[in-house]
Write an enzyme that holds these catalytic residues in place. Structure first.
Site, PDB file in Angstrom:
ATOM      1  N   ASP A 101       0.720  -0.771   0.005  1.00  0.00           N
ATOM      2  CA  ASP A 101      -0.425   0.627  -0.160  1.00  0.00           C
ATOM      3  C   ASP A 101       0.192   0.921   0.050  1.00  0.00           C
ATOM      4  O   ASP A 101       0.072   2.428  -0.247  1.00  0.00           O
ATOM      5  CB  ASP A 101      -0.399   0.590   0.964  1.00  0.00           C
ATOM      6  CG  ASP A 101      -2.063  -1.136   1.554  1.00  0.00           C
ATOM      7  OD1 ASP A 101      -2.474  -0.532   0.042  1.00  0.00           O
ATOM      8  OD2 ASP A 101      -2.287  -1.388   2.580  1.00  0.00           O
TER       9      ASP A 101
HETATM   10  C1  BGC Z   1       0.759   1.056   6.410  1.00  0.00           C
HETATM   11  C2  BGC Z   1      -0.038  -0.004   5.354  1.00  0.00           C
HETATM   12  C3  BGC Z   1      -1.441  -0.210   5.607  1.00  0.00           C
HETATM   13  C4  BGC Z   1      -2.098   1.686   4.758  1.00  0.00           C
HETATM   14  C5  BGC Z   1      -3.311   1.051   4.306  1.00  0.00           C
HETATM   15  C6  BGC Z   1      -0.006   2.755   5.861  1.00  0.00           C
HETATM   16  O1  BGC Z   1       0.053   3.754   7.345  1.00  0.00           O
HETATM   17  O2  BGC Z   1       2.370   1.688   6.420  1.00  0.00           O
HETATM   18  O3  BGC Z   1       0.866  -0.654   5.917  1.00  0.00           O
HETATM   19  O4  BGC Z   1      -1.974  -1.249   4.488  1.00  0.00           O
HETATM   20  O5  BGC Z   1      -1.409   2.624   5.517  1.00  0.00           O
HETATM   21  O6  BGC Z   1      -4.198   1.654   5.713  1.00  0.00           O
HETATM   22  C1  NOJ Z   2      -1.787  -3.515   5.318  1.00  0.00           C
HETATM   23  C2  NOJ Z   2      -3.174  -4.290   4.662  1.00  0.00           C
HETATM   24  O1  NOJ Z   2      -4.190  -3.841   5.260  1.00  0.00           O
HETATM   25  C3  NOJ Z   2      -2.790  -5.056   3.843  1.00  0.00           C
HETATM   26  O2  NOJ Z   2      -3.185  -4.977   2.562  1.00  0.00           O
HETATM   27  C4  NOJ Z   2      -0.891  -4.385   2.906  1.00  0.00           C
HETATM   28  O3  NOJ Z   2      -0.661  -5.324   2.018  1.00  0.00           O
HETATM   29  C5  NOJ Z   2      -0.226  -4.696   3.635  1.00  0.00           C
HETATM   30  N1  NOJ Z   2      -0.521  -3.189   4.911  1.00  0.00           N
HETATM   31  C6  NOJ Z   2       1.387  -3.795   2.781  1.00  0.00           C
HETATM   32  O4  NOJ Z   2       1.316  -2.667   2.866  1.00  0.00           O
END
Ligand code: BGC
Ligand code: NOJ
Length: 814
Positions: free
Chosen positions: A487
């Site tokens: 993400d």
């Molecule tokens: C986090 C991710 C997460 C994304 C969406 C980011 O701040 O590092 O792990 O998936 O937010 O919520």
């Molecule tokens: C947490 C999110 O819930 C997941 O969808 C994503 O793949 C990982 N972070 C990596 O960014």
């Protein structure tokens, strides 16, 4: 250093001191009423949706001080001394403190000055209520007169509004107290037809429902005035902060025990029968009173607890193993499976690290979660798949998440994550292989929940597949869109405004940046869809899928290979990410794991080489980091990934979710030692001995362990709600132990560490119990199988034709 120990026989983790480095929590409830509970009684409860139907308050941002909870206070009425048997919130001196977190329940016990108190918290199956079963024992040699006070702080239902909108909320709170039961009914007078109730098994000496009256002005939960003086005030909340607190007096002779049961429940009334009498503003309690009476009764409460135990016996009884490694056994047989059920129930909503306010169920996450729980609750997996598919957009794209209460998609965390649609194919594949229930593909499912738009689920899968093909970039690789699995790799974002969301900001047209990760995922999903189509008789679809998979495979090998590892992506300028050409972020874990998982490079040595590079550049004793070198500054063209200080989260943290991709990849190239070694590095039980470094619960996976660039290398964060649970469960059970559901039967293909003499397992699969004994005769991974004593060809055990429901499988590795 440890803060407790595993009680394997009872499937409990026993915390033996309350001051754990972080709140070590457990979950209550597994159907529609849920709660978080920490080892010191902290946490909150909700009905279905942690944001929209919150029953009680929690206070965030205080970790490790977790605050807001199911607090009981005890008072010695002779001396006036009072304490919390769960340590919080008074934090007085306790003897023999322990918290046993078990399967859907927690028992917090302690002793103070000869008075022992043990409270069992759980949610009975099929009910929307929680029980606190308190047993008090006088271990003194003299009689004692005690007061017990319960307490909860009600949330005014919508947790975000409750936290922010005081100008309204300080005036809306309402309660009723009737027949010694406290009812919280804020907004019941208008559009809500639900309320909370809080009852006690004993005759009350008093109660409070207004927070200020209970605590006293300018006091906190650590020294409530009512507890201090030993008397409630009978307050009725009008606005401000409604609470529930019962006061019970207990006289105990030496050696005597007494049980007090507190029950907190959620109840709905029919819209036309809300009030009694009908034209009043008084809650109609006729519908809830039988329930209240039932759970005031200790016999009923004990029976409900036994039913809960039996429920978990059934769920965990689907897969049990006995291996030479205690940490493997513990995770497979109990805790990893249990965590998979938690991620199924909670998705990413409510934990120590998720407020329950911000996030619904993720499309990507929920599909992956299926890998970890489909064998335990197949019928609920089916429902989940259909719910997810119903939020899919007609383009094949997906809302990134949906609200469990409304089942509608939302764009709170952006949209256009171009990996999303493919996970639906992965999830459905897992369901079909587990259950053999092909009827699901014909279920009519709408797009974007729009009535009239229904198409068979199979058509949803076809659109998922086409989605990537309709969005290819300059190298023929899939365009990344908002982001892919990572993400934080926001290649079309280019944000230079503080506070702007990386998840929802887009500044580019998105026609250039491509993802090699999605390419790998596409190949995996296209092959899966081909297998599904083939068995459904859709030969042309199967052909197309395979042809496109092959084409993408070739594209990856041409434009996604960097010489020693797979490239991660191309940015908006068409430059490589995750390549030797980069200054930082030269190699990423995701494409190494996922491309191999998809079978790319297995034949030409690329796969092996990529895995060697992982070992050389990314592996640490605490797990495999996400990339190297970490980004040392902010890169506007990469987005959130470079916002994290080096070593944390997506910026070179050990992102435990993708470590099992490498584990599986290692099994695919036949390397059982490396696979199990990587598996063990992040296995929480194997890390229990370093709990002061790891800091999160030693019984569940955390999303992240700080990487080697971080000053706190080895420290875990974001425990419980993470795709790590499903993927590790899948990696160990299906790839290392190698007991793998396939369309035609159960494959037995273990890839074990060389030192293991074998293992045994029991697996229930499509109504048949397989008892599997694996032994090693040679160092390799070649499997010879005997089924009920007779040798068979190949490694797939087909379902018994003679209606037998028990099968013995002997596997010999050589
Ligand atoms: C986090 C991710 C997460 C994304 C969406 C980011 O701040 O590092 O792990 O998936 O937010 O919520
Ligand atoms: C947490 C999110 O819930 C997941 O969808 C994503 O793949 C990982 N972070 C990596 O960014």
């Amino acid at each position: 250093m440890k803060y407790g120990h595993f009680d394997d026989a009872n499937r409990e983790y026993v915390i033996t001191r309350p001051d754990t480095p972080l709140p070590w929590i457990n979950y209550l409830g597994c159907q529609s009423y849920f709660g978080i509970i920490s080892a010191t009684g902290g946490g909150y409860s909700y009905y279905r949706d942690a944001r929209l139907r919150r029953l009680t308050r929690g206070r965030y941002n205080n970790v490790p001080f977790d605050f807001g909870g199911r607090y009981i206070y005890l008072r010695d009425d002779k001396s006036g001394e009072y304490w919390s048997p769960s340590w919080m919130p008074t934090r007085g001196k306790l003897d023999d403190y322990s918290c046993r977190h078990g399967m859907g329940y927690s028992v917090i016990s302690s002793k103070h000055d000869g008075i022992s108190a043990s409270t069992r918290y759980f949610v009975p199956l099929d009910e929307t209520l929680e029980i606190w079963q308190l047993t008090l024992t006088n271990e003194r040699s003299t009689p004692v007169e005690l007061s017990a006070f319960s307490s909860v702080e009600f949330c005014l239902w919508e947790a975000l509004d409750d936290f922010t909108n005081f100008q309204r909320n300080f005036s809306t709170g309402q309660v009723e107290v009737d027949d010694e039961v406290i009812y919280h009914k804020t907004e019941y007078r208008e559009r809500r037809n639900h309320f909370a109730w809080f009852a006690c098994s004993e005759k009350l000496a008093g109660f409070d429902t207004q927070r200020e009256a209970f605590l006293g002005p300018w006091r906190g939960w650590d020294e409530p005035a009512a507890v201090e003086r030993g008397a409630s005030s009978g307050s009725i909340a009008h606005g401000w902060s409604p609470i529930g607190s019962h006061h019970v007096r207990v006289a105990l002779k030496p050696g005597e025990s007494r049980q007090i049961i507190f029950v907190l429940g959620y109840h709905e009334n029919p819209a036309d029968a809300k009030f009694d009498p009908p034209n009043s503003q008084t809650i109609n309690k006729k519908t809830v009173k039988p329930l209240i009476a039932k759970y005031r009764d200790k016999v009923q409460v004990d029976a409900a607890f036994e039913r809960l135990r039996a429920h978990w016996d059934t769920l965990l009884g689907v897969y049990q193993t006995h291996t030479p490694d205690i940490h493997t056994d513990r995770m497979v047989n109990v805790w990893n499976a249990y965590q998979c059920m938690a991620t199924f129930n909670m998705s990413r909503s409510a934990s120590t690290f998720e407020s329950g306010i911000g996030r619904g169920l993720g499309f990507r996450d929920s599909n992956q979660d299926l890998l970890g729980f489909v064998h335990m609750v197949p019928e609920r997996a089916r429902e989940r798949i259909l719910d997810l598919a119903a939020t899919q957009l007609p383009t094949g794209g997906a809302y990134h998440q949906y609200q469990p209460l409304t089942k509608k998609g939302n764009n709170d965390i952006g949209g256009n994550f171009n990996d999303d649609p493919h996970w639906l194919i992965v999830g459905v594949g897992a369901y079909l292989k587990e259950t053999g229930d092909w009827s699901i593909l014909d279920e009519p499912v709408p797009f974007d929940n729009a009535p009239g738009s229904e198409q068979p689920l199979y058509e949803h899968l076809r659109r998922s597949f086409r989605y990537a093909l309709e969005r290819l970039g300059p190298h023929g690789l899939p365009l990344i869109g908002r982001a892919d699995w990572n993400d934080c790799l926001n290649l079309n974002c280019f944000s230079n405004t503080p506070g702007e969301s990386f998840q929802t900001t887009t500044s580019k047209d998105g026609k250039v940046a491509e993802s090699v990760f999605i390419a790998g995922l596409f190949v995996l999903a296209a092959k899966e869809l081909a297998a599904i189509a083939e068995r459904r008789g859709a030969k042309d679809d199967a052909k197309t899928c395979l042809a496109e998979a092959e084409r993408m495979d070739a594209t990856v090998r041409k434009h996604g290979w960097d010489g020693e590892w797979f490239v991660r992506a191309y940015d908006d300028f068409g430059r490589k990410i995750g390549s030797k050409e980069c200054e930082e972020g030269k190699i990423f874990i995701e494409p190494q794991g996922f491309c191999v998982l998809a079978g790319i490079g297995l034949e030409d040595g690329m796969a092996k080489k990529a895995l060697e590079s992982v070992k050389t550049h990314l592996a640490t004793p605490h797990g495999i980091v996400l990339q190297q070198p970490a980004y040392s500054r902010y890169y506007i063209e990469y987005g959130e990934i470079s916002t994290y200080p080096p070593g944390y989260k997506e910026n070179a943290g050990i992102f435990c979710h993708n470590n099992p991709w490498v584990v599986i990849a290692e099994t695919m190239v036949g390397n059982g030692d490396a696979a199990h070694d990587y598996y063990s590095r992040i296995n929480p039980s194997a890390r229990e001995a370093i709990s002061d470094v790891h800091r999160c619960e030693p019984y569940v996976y955390a999303q992240m362990i700080a990487g080697r660039d971080a000053p706190t290398h080895g420290e875990a964060k974001n425990s419980w709600l993470t795709g790590t649970a499903a993927w590790n469960y899948y990696a160990i059970t299906q790839w290392i132990l190698g007991i793998r559901p396939e369309y035609e039967g159960l494959r037995i293909a273990p890839v074990l560490p060389a030192q293991w003499p074998g293992f045994s397992a029991m697996r229930k699969f499509r109504g048949v119990t397989y008892r599997i004994a694996v032994s090693r005769k040679g160092p390799g991974n070649k499997v010879s199988l005997k089924v009920d004593g007779k040798p068979i060809d190949g490694a797939v055990v087909a379902p018994p034709k003679d209606g037998k429901n028990e099968v013995a499988v002997e596997a010999v590795l050589s």
